[in-house]
Scaffold this motif. Structure first.
Motif, PDB file in Angstrom:
ATOM      1  N   GLN B 149       0.823  -1.200   0.000  1.00 32.65           N
ATOM      2  CA  GLN B 149       0.000   0.000   0.000  1.00 32.65           C
ATOM      3  C   GLN B 149       0.864   1.260   0.000  1.00 32.65           C
ATOM      4  OE1 GLN B 149      -2.595   0.247   3.358  1.00 32.65           O
ATOM      5  NE2 GLN B 149      -3.677   2.033   2.566  1.00 32.65           N
ATOM      6  N   ALA B 150       1.989   1.208   0.710  1.00 32.77           N
ATOM      7  CA  ALA B 150       2.851   2.387   0.832  1.00 32.77           C
ATOM      8  C   ALA B 150       3.621   2.672  -0.459  1.00 32.77           C
ATOM      9  CB  ALA B 150       3.840   2.196   1.983  1.00 32.77           C
ATOM     10  N   LEU B 151       3.738   1.636  -1.319  1.00 32.45           N
ATOM     11  CA  LEU B 151       4.546   1.796  -2.537  1.00 32.45           C
ATOM     12  C   LEU B 151       4.160   2.997  -3.369  1.00 32.45           C
ATOM     13  CD1 LEU B 151       5.308  -1.635  -4.194  1.00 32.45           C
ATOM     14  CD2 LEU B 151       6.861   0.077  -3.273  1.00 32.45           C
ATOM     15  N   ALA B 152       2.852   3.195  -3.540  1.00 40.71           N
ATOM     16  CA  ALA B 152       2.401   4.314  -4.372  1.00 40.71           C
ATOM     17  C   ALA B 152       3.052   5.600  -3.888  1.00 40.71           C
ATOM     18  CB  ALA B 152       0.886   4.434  -4.324  1.00 40.71           C
ATOM     19  N   MET B 153       3.116   5.756  -2.571  1.00 34.79           N
ATOM     20  CA  MET B 153       3.660   6.990  -2.027  1.00 34.79           C
ATOM     21  C   MET B 153       5.183   7.035  -2.141  1.00 34.79           C
ATOM     22  SD  MET B 153       2.665   8.790   1.420  1.00 34.79           S
ATOM     23  CE  MET B 153       2.886  10.524   1.518  1.00 34.79           C
ATOM     24  N   THR B 154       5.864   5.939  -1.791  1.00 34.91           N
ATOM     25  CA  THR B 154       7.331   5.998  -1.852  1.00 34.91           C
ATOM     26  C   THR B 154       7.816   6.143  -3.301  1.00 34.91           C
ATOM     27  OG1 THR B 154       7.433   3.578  -1.770  1.00 34.91           O
ATOM     28  CG2 THR B 154       7.771   4.737   0.286  1.00 34.91           C
ATOM     29  N   ILE B 155       7.138   5.500  -4.236  1.00 33.77           N
ATOM     30  CA  ILE B 155       7.549   5.656  -5.641  1.00 33.77           C
ATOM     31  C   ILE B 155       7.334   7.092  -6.087  1.00 33.77           C
ATOM     32  CG2 ILE B 155       7.085   5.025  -8.042  1.00 33.77           C
ATOM     33  CD1 ILE B 155       6.301   2.261  -7.102  1.00 33.77           C
ATOM     34  N   THR B 156       6.142   7.624  -5.817  1.00 34.99           N
ATOM     35  CA  THR B 156       5.838   8.969  -6.293  1.00 34.99           C
ATOM     36  C   THR B 156       6.788  10.004  -5.690  1.00 34.99           C
ATOM     37  OG1 THR B 156       3.551   8.268  -6.299  1.00 34.99           O
ATOM     38  CG2 THR B 156       3.955  10.590  -6.686  1.00 34.99           C
ATOM     39  N   THR B 157       6.977   9.946  -4.372  1.00 34.82           N
ATOM     40  CA  THR B 157       7.841  10.967  -3.768  1.00 34.82           C
ATOM     41  C   THR B 157       9.292  10.806  -4.229  1.00 34.82           C
ATOM     42  OG1 THR B 157       7.968   9.585  -1.806  1.00 34.82           O
ATOM     43  CG2 THR B 157       6.472  11.447  -1.710  1.00 34.82           C
ATOM     44  N   SER B 158       9.765   9.560  -4.389  1.00 32.74           N
ATOM     45  CA  SER B 158      11.139   9.381  -4.887  1.00 32.74           C
ATOM     46  C   SER B 158      11.263   9.948  -6.293  1.00 32.74           C
ATOM     47  CB  SER B 158      11.520   7.905  -4.924  1.00 32.74           C
ATOM     48  OG  SER B 158      11.365   7.312  -3.676  1.00 32.74           O
ATOM     49  N   ARG B 159      10.297   9.610  -7.140  1.00 31.12           N
ATOM     50  CA  ARG B 159      10.345  10.081  -8.529  1.00 31.12           C
ATOM     51  C   ARG B 159      10.377  11.607  -8.572  1.00 31.12           C
ATOM     52  NH1 ARG B 159       5.158   8.722 -11.488  1.00 31.12           N
ATOM     53  NH2 ARG B 159       4.587  10.570 -10.317  1.00 31.12           N
ATOM     54  N   GLU B 160       9.488  12.233  -7.783  1.00 36.00           N
ATOM     55  CA  GLU B 160       9.426  13.699  -7.805  1.00 36.00           C
ATOM     56  C   GLU B 160      10.721  14.305  -7.264  1.00 36.00           C
ATOM     57  OE1 GLU B 160       7.110  15.087  -9.464  1.00 36.00           O
ATOM     58  OE2 GLU B 160       6.225  13.102  -9.703  1.00 36.00           O
ATOM     59  N   ALA B 161      11.224  13.739  -6.165  1.00 41.52           N
ATOM     60  CA  ALA B 161      12.442  14.293  -5.559  1.00 41.52           C
ATOM     61  C   ALA B 161      13.615  14.176  -6.522  1.00 41.52           C
ATOM     62  CB  ALA B 161      12.759  13.583  -4.252  1.00 41.52           C
ATOM     63  N   ILE B 162      13.678  13.076  -7.258  1.00 45.63           N
ATOM     64  CA  ILE B 162      14.788  12.874  -8.195  1.00 45.63           C
ATOM     65  C   ILE B 162      14.646  13.802  -9.394  1.00 45.63           C
ATOM     66  CG2 ILE B 162      15.799  11.226  -9.818  1.00 45.63           C
ATOM     67  CD1 ILE B 162      15.099   9.059  -7.680  1.00 45.63           C
ATOM     68  N   THR B 163      13.415  13.933  -9.887  1.00 44.00           N
ATOM     69  CA  THR B 163      13.191  14.820 -11.026  1.00 44.00           C
ATOM     70  C   THR B 163      13.516  16.270 -10.666  1.00 44.00           C
ATOM     71  OG1 THR B 163      11.379  13.355 -11.595  1.00 44.00           O
ATOM     72  CG2 THR B 163      11.537  15.381 -12.851  1.00 44.00           C
ATOM     73  N   ALA B 164      13.324  16.632  -9.397  1.00 44.37           N
ATOM     74  CA  ALA B 164      13.513  18.027  -8.992  1.00 44.37           C
ATOM     75  C   ALA B 164      14.983  18.434  -8.912  1.00 44.37           C
ATOM     76  CB  ALA B 164      12.838  18.267  -7.640  1.00 44.37           C
ATOM     77  N   VAL B 165      15.906  17.473  -8.953  1.00 45.72           N
ATOM     78  CA  VAL B 165      17.327  17.833  -8.906  1.00 45.72           C
ATOM     79  C   VAL B 165      17.690  18.543 -10.220  1.00 45.72           C
ATOM     80  CG1 VAL B 165      19.678  16.940  -8.769  1.00 45.72           C
ATOM     81  CG2 VAL B 165      17.872  15.904  -7.399  1.00 45.72           C
ATOM     82  N   PRO B 166      18.236  19.767 -10.131  1.00 43.52           N
ATOM     83  CA  PRO B 166      18.474  20.554 -11.342  1.00 43.52           C
ATOM     84  C   PRO B 166      19.383  19.832 -12.329  1.00 43.52           C
ATOM     85  CG  PRO B 166      18.873  21.871  -9.376  1.00 43.52           C
ATOM     86  CD  PRO B 166      18.654  20.472  -8.906  1.00 43.52           C
ATOM     87  N   LYS B 167      19.106  20.024 -13.623  1.00 44.92           N
ATOM     88  CA  LYS B 167      19.872  19.304 -14.635  1.00 44.92           C
ATOM     89  C   LYS B 167      21.312  19.797 -14.707  1.00 44.92           C
ATOM     90  CE  LYS B 167      19.286  21.296 -19.293  1.00 44.92           C
ATOM     91  NZ  LYS B 167      19.265  22.736 -18.971  1.00 44.92           N
TER      92      LYS B 167
END
Ligand SMILES: Nc1ncnc2c1ncn2[C@@H]1O[C@H](COP(=O)(O)OP(=O)(O)OP(=O)(O)O)[C@@H](O)[C@H]1O
Ligand SMILES: [Mg+2]
Lengths: 276, 284
Positions: B149-167
């Motif tokens: 059940q928690a996966l949806a949240m850990t995947i989403t927050t990880s994805r967003e946090a990683i995407t937010a790192v400036p290129k």
């Protein structure tokens, strides 16, 4: 060839380091597309080793695109596609089997906006060598000092190497980024408007630095600053968009020639500030 | 610009601030009221024995230690399974997956996963972990269920946090011949870790409060002693709260509120931890 290369010989698809022609670049009939849009067209030129080449031209004419050909930075853009021959020391770097990571070790790049990592000054400079497998503290200390000295930054930061790379001034940050590139001992340094975020004094410092580095490195610099191109470079390439909006090489030659006696009317108009 | 124009703009600004303040009050006041109400009703049950002893007389006396420990185990179990999978999937989705229909489908599936009612995860856990994997009604089956059940949240927050790192950071690293994976490992992940951690802790504190799914996969009202292995059945605070509130006649009211207080305190503790992680990382 140094000992590390002999011990650790792997097939990178690139010529051995320290061959006599170190750091030569060459474009032949190169086109670069973003999707169906041709950003640069029919580029052909030779860049000699241990020289500074300036790429000038109006905004959007493809200067950055051209520069990023040499270290395959365009690979990061999904829609980008390259046609023609891009050579580094006589080897086509876009052919199959070329190790892009190895290529970028030897053709380093400095960006327009200083981009030190959010870590200490020391760790910034040691970042490349560490990732490339150097663990020995003494060896790293030496590399860090040498690179910072080369980048004319050592005296300003030697007492605060453990402070964040983001805590120093913009000009110092840019020299830190140059030191970070020097630490991996490249043969070519590509610079995309490295001074556009800096004040005149910081700019002059970087230019001095380039002049000293040119004895061992091939430097290609993109700049919007005509005086800078005239001051610092040996060769100048002038790019402009043609009728179908693709960047083309209008004129390429010795900087002294281009700035005093341009062959093309468009070049003359541009450097005298009549357009662009 | 005329004077009346400035004045009317000033009034608009005042009205906007008043509106915002009201909105904040509407959110904060109920929370404070709930907490005050809980403390008022439950504090008399709180004692050292309540926190450190096993329940007696169907929970009417004694303490709730096994339920506290059970909930802590569940939170840890959830994070042990959900964090690595979440980070790996987050890295893949933000760094490697091409932007095509498969990726979009996966992202949509994750979004929908977050909306699935928790009892459905309970049934899923019963079918897959308890029965198919033969883990039995156990702490580990419940942890895996809550982790799903928690996966949806850990995947989403990880994805967003990683995407937010400036290129710029990635480019700076790639441009000196550092490989893609090393760039992720040494530049991107350290930068993204506060965000990833925040998501993980929030997912964990949500898991702490889940009742329905754990009933289905192994929570028990009264278990003799603490769980000795991951394959034992276990007690947990939310289920204990549910049972003492709804199923035990003659249960003293302050015990119910005491259990609720302990649960809330644990969740609050983790939320404060999140805030501190964020704060610390912003200081850098
Ligand atoms: N990632 C991209 N995708 C699509 N088109 C691009 C991309 N990057 C650049 N272009 C286009 O390619 C052309 C050349 O861009 P480029 O950035 O190389 O110009 P430039 O000469 O460096 O300009 P400037 O002086 O403003 O930096 C422009 O028309 C630009 O819009
Ligand atoms: Mg540019």
């Amino acid at each position: 060839m140094n000992i590390a290369d002999l011990v650790n010989e792997k097939n990178t698809g690139l010529p051995p380091k320290n061959a006599p022609v170190d750091g030569k670049l060459r474009l032949e009939q190169v086109n670069l597309y973003y999707g169906s849009f041709r950003a640069v067209k029919d580029l052909s030129l030779d860049i000699d080793t241990c020289s500074i080449t300036a790429i000038i031209g109006p905004s959007g004419c493809g200067k950055s695109s051209m520069l990023r050909l040499f270290n395959r930075m365009n690979d990061l853009i999904a829609s980008a596609r390259v046609e023609g021959l891009v050579e580094f020391d006589g080897v086509d770097i876009y052919q199959a089997g070329v190790d892009v990571v190895e290529l970028r070790k030897r053709v380093g790049m400095v960006f327009q906006k200083p981009n030190p990592f959010p870590m200490s000054i020391y760790d910034n400079v040691a970042f490349g060598p560490r990732r490339h497998g150097i663990r020995n503290k003494r060896a790293l200390d030496e590399i860090v000092e040498k690179s910072l000295v080369q980048a004319a930054l050592w005296d300003e930061v030697k007492d605060k190497l453990d402070q964040s790379g983001l805590s120093i001034s913009g000009g110092q940050q840019q020299r830190l980024c140059i030191a970070r590139v020097l630490a991996v001992e490249p043969e070519v340094i590509l610079m995309d408007e490295p001074c556009s975020a800096l004040d005149p004094i910081a700019t002059l410092k970087i230019e001095d630095l380039m002049r000293t580095l040119t004895s061992t490195y091939t430097i290609v610099i993109v700049t919007h600053n005509m005086q800078q191109a005239a001051r610092v470079s040996d060769m100048t390439a002038f790019l402009m968009v043609d009728d179908d909006r693709s960047g083309t090489l209008v004129e390429y030659g010795a900087t002294s020639e281009i700035f005093t006696n341009p062959k093309n009317q468009k070049t003359e108009d541009y450097i005298t500030g009549r357009f662009g | 610009m005329s004077g009346s124009n400035i004045k009317s703009r000033y009034m608009t600004q005042k009205a906007a601030i008043a509106l915002l303040a009201t909105a904040v009050l509407l959110v904060v006041v109920p929370i404070i009221l709930i907490i005050i109400y809980m403390i008022a009703n439950g504090y008399s049950s709180l004692s050292w024995d309540f926190l450190t002893q096993a329940p007696a007389q169907a929970g009417k006396t004694g303490g709730i230690l096994p339920a506290i420990i059970g909930t802590i185990y569940l939170m840890l179990g959830t994070i042990i399974f959900a964090l690595p999978v979440g980070v790996t999937a987050g890295i893949y989705l933000s760094e490697y997956a091409r932007n095509n229909w498969v990726t979009r489908l996966v992202n949509m599936a994750i979004l929908n996963l977050a909306g699935v009612p928790s009892i459905v995860f309970g049934l899923f856990g019963l079918g897959v972990f308890v029965m198919t994997f033969n883990l039995g009604m156990s702490l580990i089956a419940a942890s895996l269920t809550l982790a799903s059940q928690a996966l949806a949240m850990t995947i989403t927050t990880s994805r967003e946090a990683i995407t937010a790192v400036p290129k710029e950071y990635r480019e700076g690293s790639l441009a000196i011949g550092v490989s893609r994976w090393q760039t992720i490992r040494y530049v991107v992940l350290p930068q993204a870790s506060p965000g990833i951690l925040t998501g993980a802790i929030l997912a964990m504190s949500r898991a702490a409060g889940e009742t329905a799914p754990i009933i289905v996969v192994g929570a028990a009202f009264l278990v003799g002693g603490l769980p000795g292995s991951p394959f034992d059945r276990f007690m947990a605070l939310p289920y204990h709260l549910y049972t003492v509130s709804a199923h035990i006649p003659g249960m003293p009211a302050d015990i119910k509120w005491g259990v609720a207080l302990v649960l809330i305190a644990m969740v609050l503790f983790f939320n404060i931890l999140v805030t501190m992680v964020r704060f610390e990382s912003r200081k850098r």
